[in-house]
Write a protein that holds these residues in place. Structure first.
Motif, PDB file in Angstrom:
ATOM      1  N   ASP A  85       1.434  -0.730  -3.431  1.00  0.00           N
ATOM      2  CA  ASP A  85       1.469  -1.070  -4.852  1.00  0.00           C
ATOM      3  C   ASP A  85       2.867  -0.928  -5.445  1.00  0.00           C
ATOM      4  OD1 ASP A  85      -1.140  -1.853  -5.355  1.00  0.00           O
ATOM      5  OD2 ASP A  85      -1.833   0.189  -5.759  1.00  0.00           O
ATOM      6  N   THR A  86       3.715  -0.126  -4.788  1.00  0.00           N
ATOM      7  CA  THR A  86       4.962   0.290  -5.418  1.00  0.00           C
ATOM      8  C   THR A  86       6.220  -0.205  -4.722  1.00  0.00           C
ATOM      9  OG1 THR A  86       3.808   2.324  -6.081  1.00  0.00           O
ATOM     10  CG2 THR A  86       6.197   2.292  -6.325  1.00  0.00           C
ATOM     11  N   PHE A  87       6.265  -0.127  -3.386  1.00  0.00           N
ATOM     12  CA  PHE A  87       7.514  -0.347  -2.674  1.00  0.00           C
ATOM     13  C   PHE A  87       7.550  -1.627  -1.848  1.00  0.00           C
ATOM     14  CE2 PHE A  87       7.066   4.335  -3.094  1.00  0.00           C
ATOM     15  CZ  PHE A  87       8.169   4.558  -3.919  1.00  0.00           C
ATOM     16  N   ILE A  88       6.563  -1.834  -0.987  1.00  0.00           N
ATOM     17  CA  ILE A  88       6.555  -3.011  -0.116  1.00  0.00           C
ATOM     18  C   ILE A  88       5.213  -3.704  -0.232  1.00  0.00           C
ATOM     19  CG2 ILE A  88       8.249  -2.102   1.531  1.00  0.00           C
ATOM     20  CD1 ILE A  88       5.978  -1.235   3.318  1.00  0.00           C
ATOM     21  N   SER A  89       5.122  -4.936   0.243  1.00  0.00           N
ATOM     22  CA  SER A  89       3.878  -5.697   0.119  1.00  0.00           C
ATOM     23  C   SER A  89       2.768  -5.079   0.961  1.00  0.00           C
ATOM     24  CB  SER A  89       4.100  -7.150   0.555  1.00  0.00           C
ATOM     25  OG  SER A  89       4.284  -7.215   1.965  1.00  0.00           O
ATOM     26  N   ARG A  90       1.537  -5.450   0.660  1.00  0.00           N
ATOM     27  CA  ARG A  90       0.385  -4.936   1.408  1.00  0.00           C
ATOM     28  C   ARG A  90       0.446  -5.368   2.868  1.00  0.00           C
ATOM     29  NH1 ARG A  90      -2.654  -6.543  -4.058  1.00  0.00           N
ATOM     30  NH2 ARG A  90      -2.238  -4.578  -5.110  1.00  0.00           N
ATOM     31  N   PHE A  91       0.928  -6.571   3.090  1.00  0.00           N
ATOM     32  CA  PHE A  91       1.052  -7.074   4.455  1.00  0.00           C
ATOM     33  C   PHE A  91       1.996  -6.202   5.274  1.00  0.00           C
ATOM     34  CE2 PHE A  91       3.695  -9.652   7.336  1.00  0.00           C
ATOM     35  CZ  PHE A  91       2.738  -9.999   8.269  1.00  0.00           C
ATOM     36  N   HIS A  92       3.181  -5.924   4.755  1.00  0.00           N
ATOM     37  CA  HIS A  92       4.151  -5.123   5.500  1.00  0.00           C
ATOM     38  C   HIS A  92       3.694  -3.665   5.635  1.00  0.00           C
ATOM     39  CE1 HIS A  92       6.808  -8.554   4.305  1.00  0.00           C
ATOM     40  NE2 HIS A  92       7.197  -8.392   5.555  1.00  0.00           N
ATOM     41  N   THR A  93       2.946  -3.172   4.655  1.00  0.00           N
ATOM     42  CA  THR A  93       2.379  -1.820   4.770  1.00  0.00           C
ATOM     43  C   THR A  93       1.433  -1.743   5.966  1.00  0.00           C
ATOM     44  OG1 THR A  93       2.516  -1.502   2.373  1.00  0.00           O
ATOM     45  CG2 THR A  93       1.038  -0.043   3.583  1.00  0.00           C
TER      46      THR A  93
END
Length: 592
Positions: A88-96
């Protein structure tokens, strides 16, 4: 005609990741389905069989193996919060998902290595000791579990929202598709789990434990590769400022303004059209009267001489920002009132598997492995989810006029009722199993007696898990959807941890009060324990919890949103500035 122009403009500007109509939808979601199918073949197999691995290979006793597994599963789901927050804050959900996926594969690889070599196994010790692990073997054991928990948890914190982002909740057709997405997500999970609890469990029990873990590692690696190949089709949400900071701002400003009187009219509270931030479309959440003390964060002090801007969040907050905090606050009782059901789920993955291990597992000359018995509820779910989607929902929709047939909280309530029934039946079956075993030494009743409690709980899980995922995603502020869907896993996490507490506490208390001076769940022999009483305890507790849930579900007010359109450029201008109200018509939505 003007209304049509407004709608088209809203659809165009509503979401930064929604501009490319060629992306998203079920084509993109199919990669998420493929991932959960492959990954859960190993994940669910480990969930149901690890308790036996702990007992037979790592030499834990009955309660030690149970609490170790529930602590591991609790940690896994609790760590989903980290994945949700980061995405939600730093990187996209995909990259997470990809980053935490690497940690998950590493954890599985270490478990596979330890299972492969006997010198990495502990020596047997006294049954009075909960664990025989020592030294470097203990470090490797708990280290690999921690790595697996962090990786699996992080992925589960971001993945459901990644798939749900492929559907526009403000488009009526996509809104209905969102409910279908969550149903199919659980269907793909169940289908993968069916293979896991049969094929992978068979490898673990009949070939070698490390073969089961090795297959889980390979499939997990394949799953993440498949998820990555769908990158070109995803609508990826761009992370923004930390949503938790916004929550803290509201609380801090409300405390600062605690001595100010409440506004007599909600129109006096501060709201902005956010022109200073350059946004063409923004969402307003209408004011509600619940938690009115938080409204003080939106009171503009008379001595303030400057016009509030986006940078003054620590001195004044908007009504929408305050309402977002109210939404999160209203969700908290729902989270806590579903924990007990997940405590019951933990028993089916621990004690019920241990029951099955000592029951008659033969069909003719073919032997069924105890961890395979969950295939019964999984098959139920694979059959019932399509029936729910294509038969029940259209039928219920005609009666209730609700887009998804019944509300998400009604769906959760049905699951809670069924969980009570499951635990009551589990107690009855254990009484029958133990009586037969004591009356007929060396014999036992069929393992299929466990199918009743597993089957009913499988149906309960279908209602509750999907209902919670959709509820937390739909109701969450748009910038907190990953973190919010993690609330489902938080409930699971607390349920597993509570199971550990109950087992330890009940053993400690009953050891002091029973004539035998032994706890209900002592040692490794279920025939001398009182597991049935533990099941009855959970059934009564679940019944009380359902009453508790009914109160909070009735108290909850569903969110409404206003989507405001204010064109900023002449070439994109609309004949007149307009606003239209999007109501998530969940039966109890209120616009105050």
């Amino acid at each position: 005609m003007a209304e049509m122009e407004v709608g088209e403009a809203a659809n165009k500007y509503l979401s930064p990741w929604n501009k490319n109509k060629e992306k998203g939808g079920f084509r993109a979601a199919s990669f998420v389905y493929g991932f959960v199918f492959l990954d859960n073949i190993g994940f669910i197999a480990n969930m149901v069989s690890m308790v036996l691995y702990f007992m037979l290979q790592m030499h834990f006793n009955l309660s030690g193996a149970s609490t170790t597994l529930t602590n591991f599963m609790g940690s896994t789901f609790l760590l989903s919060v980290i994945g949700g927050f980061i995405s939600d804050t730093f990187i996209s959900r995909f990259h997470t998902c990809i980053i935490f996926g690497a940690l998950e594969v590493m954890g599985l690889a270490l478990i596979t290595i330890q299972a492969r070599f006997d010198k990495l196994h502990p020596d047997p010790c006294s049954v009075q000791e909960s664990s025989c692990l020592k030294g470097g073997i203990s470090v490797m054991f708990y280290g690999s579990l921690a790595l697996l928990a962090l990786g699996s948890g992080g992925v589960r914190g971001a993945l459901p929202a990644l798939g749900a982002d492929q559907f526009d909740v403000n488009d009526p057709k996509s809104a209905k598709a969102l409910a279908t997405y969550f149903n199919y997500l659980i269907l793909a999970t169940s289908a993968g789990a069916c293979i896991g609890v049969t094929f992978v469990v068979y490898l673990s029990m009949h070939v070698h434990w490390y073969w089961g873990f090795f297959v889980a590692t390979v499939l997990s690696c394949t799953a993440f590769s498949f998820l990555y190949t769908g990158k070109a089709f995803y609508r990826l949400q761009v992370p923004e400022d930390s949503p938790l900071v916004k929550v803290v701002q509201v609380i801090v400003v409300a405390i600062k303004n605690r001595k100010l009187p409440l506004a007599e009219n909600s129109a006096e509270l501060y709201e902005t059209n956010e022109k200073e931030s350059g946004l063409s479309v923004y969402r307003r959440i209408p004011h509600t009267k619940q938690f009115s003390w938080l409204d003080k964060a939106a009171i503009l002090r008379k001595e303030s001489k400057q016009e509030p801007t986006a940078s003054t969040g620590w001195t004044i907050c908007t009504v929408t920002q305050v309402e977002e905090v109210k939404i999160i606050t209203r969700m908290i009782p729902i989270i806590f009132s579903t924990i007990i059901m997940n405590t019951c789920l933990a028993q089916l993955q621990t004690f019920s598997v241990e029951q099955g291990f000592i029951m008659n597992r033969y069909i003719g000359s073919f032997q069924i492995e105890a961890p395979t018995i969950p295939v019964i509820p999984l098959l139920f779910m694979c059959i019932l989810i399509p029936l729910y989607e294509f038969v029940f929902v259209p039928f219920a929709r005609k009666i209730t006029k609700h887009p998804t047939g019944i509300t998400q909280l009604q769906r959760v309530g049905i699951g809670l009722v069924l969980s009570v029934l499951s635990m009551a039946i589990a107690g009855i079956v254990e009484v029958k199993r133990r009586k037969y075993a004591l009356d007929h030494p060396g014999e036992s009743i069929s393992i299929f007696w466990l199918s009743f409690q597993f089957g009913i709980f499988g149906i309960a899980d279908m209602f509750t898990l999907v209902g919670l995922l959709e509820f937390f995603y739909r109701e969450a502020p748009i910038k907190m959807r990953s973190l919010s869907t993690s609330f489902t896993w938080i409930s699971l996490s607390f349920g597993y941890f509570l199971s550990t507490i109950f087992v330890t506490m009940i053993n400690s208390v009953t050891k002091k009060v029973t004539p035998s001076k032994k706890g209900w769940l002592h040692g490794q022999d279920l025939d001398t324990n009182n597991l049935d009483l533990f099941y009855w305890f959970l059934a009564i507790l679940s019944c009380l919890n359902f009453v508790h849930y009914l109160y909070w579900a009735n108290w909850y007010k569903y969110k409404t949103e206003q989507v405001m359109i204010e064109p900023l450029q002449a070439q994109e201008s609309i004949s007149t500035s307009a606003a239209y109200l999007i109501k998530k018509d969940d039966g109890k939505a209120q616009n105050e």
